[in-house]
Write a protein that holds these residues in place. Structure first.
Motif: not given
Length: 113
Positions: A63-91
């Motif tokens: 999901i990161w590679k397909s939807d977010f990689k290479g984009k300039t994202l703010s911290d708030a946008q990155i947090i929203k991405a992790m909330v919407a896609n919790p698989k993105l959160i390191e564990r």
């Protein structure tokens, strides 16, 4: 109370959970893929970890590679991405009071329990 954000399908997360079980200390398990984390809680966790939001992202997830990689994202946008896609959160993430660590390697957990 010690808390672990846990994904049972992840070997590193299982290692962290085992370490906590063997510690004899009380702890709470949050299966963050089943129990959504709010933006506010995620911001707090990032603050406790002392890192930036991008440092908590699992950049090899599809999901990161397909939807977010290479984009300039703010911290708030990155947090929203992790909330919407919790698989993105390191564990796993282990929190003990005002301290938190990413349990990679699992020995990091020993620093705060």
């Amino acid at each position: 109370m010690i808390t672990i954000l846990h994904n049972p399908r992840c070997s590193k997360s299982r290692e962290g959970l085992s370490l906590l079980e063997n510690s004899g200390k009380d702890f709470e398990v949050i299966r963050y893929l089943d129990e959504p984390i709010s933006e506010e809680k995620l911001k707090n966790i990032i603050s406790l970890l002392g890192i930036t939001p991008i440092e908590l992202v699992r950049k090899n997830e599809t999901i990161w590679k397909s939807d977010f990689k290479g984009k300039t994202l703010s911290d708030a946008q990155i947090i929203k991405a992790m909330v919407a896609n919790p698989k993105l959160i390191e564990r796993p993430i282990v929190i003990n009071g005002k301290k938190a660590v990413i349990g990679r390697p699992s020995q990091n957990i020993l620093d705060i329990i």
